[in-house]
Enzyme design. Structure first.
Site, PDB file in Angstrom:
ATOM      1  N   LYS A 147       3.278   1.024  -6.671  1.00 55.56           N
ATOM      2  CA  LYS A 147       4.524   1.628  -6.176  1.00 55.56           C
ATOM      3  C   LYS A 147       5.419   0.547  -5.573  1.00 55.56           C
ATOM      4  O   LYS A 147       6.634   0.531  -5.782  1.00 55.56           O
ATOM      5  CB  LYS A 147       4.209   2.716  -5.137  1.00 55.56           C
ATOM      6  CG  LYS A 147       3.680   3.978  -5.789  1.00 55.56           C
ATOM      7  CD  LYS A 147       3.083   4.976  -4.819  1.00 55.56           C
ATOM      8  CE  LYS A 147       2.397   6.099  -5.587  1.00 55.56           C
ATOM      9  NZ  LYS A 147       1.611   7.005  -4.759  1.00 55.56           N
TER      10      LYS A 147
ATOM     11  N   GLN B  59       0.156   8.403   1.234  1.00 54.81           N
ATOM     12  CA  GLN B  59      -0.783   8.267   0.113  1.00 54.81           C
ATOM     13  C   GLN B  59      -2.031   9.108   0.383  1.00 54.81           C
ATOM     14  O   GLN B  59      -2.644   8.986   1.440  1.00 54.81           O
ATOM     15  CB  GLN B  59      -1.143   6.774  -0.043  1.00 54.81           C
ATOM     16  CG  GLN B  59      -2.025   6.474  -1.217  1.00 54.81           C
ATOM     17  CD  GLN B  59      -1.358   6.754  -2.572  1.00 54.81           C
ATOM     18  OE1 GLN B  59      -0.198   6.419  -2.786  1.00 54.81           O
ATOM     19  NE2 GLN B  59      -2.081   7.392  -3.478  1.00 54.81           N
TER      20      GLN B  59
ATOM     21  N   ASP C 103       7.696  12.944  -2.367  1.00 53.89           N
ATOM     22  CA  ASP C 103       6.565  13.452  -3.146  1.00 53.89           C
ATOM     23  C   ASP C 103       6.675  14.960  -3.377  1.00 53.89           C
ATOM     24  O   ASP C 103       5.920  15.531  -4.157  1.00 53.89           O
ATOM     25  CB  ASP C 103       5.246  13.178  -2.385  1.00 53.89           C
ATOM     26  CG  ASP C 103       4.459  12.042  -3.027  1.00 53.89           C
ATOM     27  OD1 ASP C 103       4.737  11.717  -4.192  1.00 53.89           O
ATOM     28  OD2 ASP C 103       3.565  11.503  -2.358  1.00 53.89           O
TER      29      ASP C 103
END
Ligand code: NAP
Length: 284
Positions: A52, A96, A119
């Site tokens: 990322k 994460q 997200d």
């Protein structure tokens, strides 16, 4: 023999467009920035976080990483999130997963400002997706929808079967497809006679994490087959679909690697740009 849906190529095209968008924003003195929080030392997470970071750099998105100790308390994690919520220079926040068991990931997602929730895991964004209102769509389902768009796959009235009902793939993907007028069936580990269900599907999407689970006798001739699964075997990465055999029967199919995976990262970058525009517009 199926047409291979090339996620690597499409993600390159999307990333090039994002780079241009970022340059335009930079000219207005706006510098999109993503904050990534990682708790503990999960090896797979480290690989994802690294990719990322690299992807952000390539398109000019600024990036800051917060590596937190695996024994951190919930209050400390929430404090980090709240600080990032209030920082003007941060446009996107990503936590994460997985995170250690002593922490409650749902409360953490709920604490991320929904306007920075790139997200799409904050319940506000999940609810908005269900209501077909403006939202962040979580990156993997969004990537799958972009592949359908690119390859002009008809979704209206299509009979779609999704294997897997996770909060990050199966459920949001079912909402996206419903919003496009598909008829959606979701299967999970308690579903009986899965092959009887998949055999009637125009489109089969597998997101269960079981290597080569989807065999050619489970799909009808000409079906579209999307493989979200990533399974690490000694021989390398394989998907949930028995690719070599299923590709002879399907009309379209995604490979692993090079299918859905690269699309997930491209859509994350896209969501950071959307978040930036949203937040900066609010400041004006
Ligand atoms: P997850 O949270 O573990 O969920 C797996 C789902 O599959 C659950 O709903 C489970 O059912 C169902 N399932 C498990 N075994 C099954 C079986 N034999 N038959 C039918 N359903 C079964 O997984 P996830 O996070 O959604 O990820 C799924 C896969 O996608 C993994 O391989 C992951 O690495 C991959 N993935 C890829 C990307 C990408 O960018 N390409 C992104 C995210 C995830 P229950 O609910 O009944 O337990």
């Amino acid at each position: 023999m199926a047409i291979i849906m090339d996620g690597k190529e499409l993600s390159k095209k999307i990333r090039a467009e994002i780079k241009e968008e970022v340059e335009k924003l930079n000219k207005k003195n706006i510098f999109p920035k993503l904050a990534v929080i990682m708790v503990g030392n999960d090896l797979a997470s480290k690989v994802y976080v690294k990719s990322k970071n690299k992807a952000c750099k390539e398109v000019g998105i600024e990036y800051e990483e917060f590596l937190l100790d695996e024994n951190i308390k919930m209050e400390e994690l929430l404090e980090v999130i709240e600080k990032l919520n209030s920082r003007d220079d941060i446009h996107g926040i990503l936590l994460q997963s997985p995170i250690p068991n002593q922490l409650d990931i749902y409360t953490a997602f709920e604490t991320i400002d929904f306007r920075k929730d790139v997200d799409g895991f904050n319940p506000i964004n999940i609810g908005r997706l269900a209501l077909k209102r403006y939202t962040f769509i979580s990156c993997t389902p969004y990537g799958v929808m972009k592949l359908f768009e690119q390859y002009k796959i008809n979704l209206k009235g299509a009979n779609v079967v999704i294997l897997g009902r996770s909060n990050i793939v199966g459920k949001p993907l079912s909402q996206c497809l419903l919003n496009e007028d598909a008829t959606v069936t979701i299967c999970h580990s308690k579903t009986k006679n899965i092959e009887e269900i998949t055999k009637n599907a125009d489109i089969v999407i597998s997101a269960i994490g079981k290597p080569r689970f989807v065999k050619e006798n489970m799909i009808k001739k000409g079906a579209v087959v999307i493989d979200v699964g990533i399974n690490r075997l000694e021989e390398g990465l394989v998907g949930d679909v028995d690719f070599e055999k299923v590709k002879e029967k399907a009309s379209y199919i995604t490979p692993v690697p090079g299918g859905v995976g690269p699309m997930t990262i491209a859509m994350l970058l896209h969501n950071v740009v959307i978040a930036t525009k949203y937040i900066e517009k609010d400041k004006m």
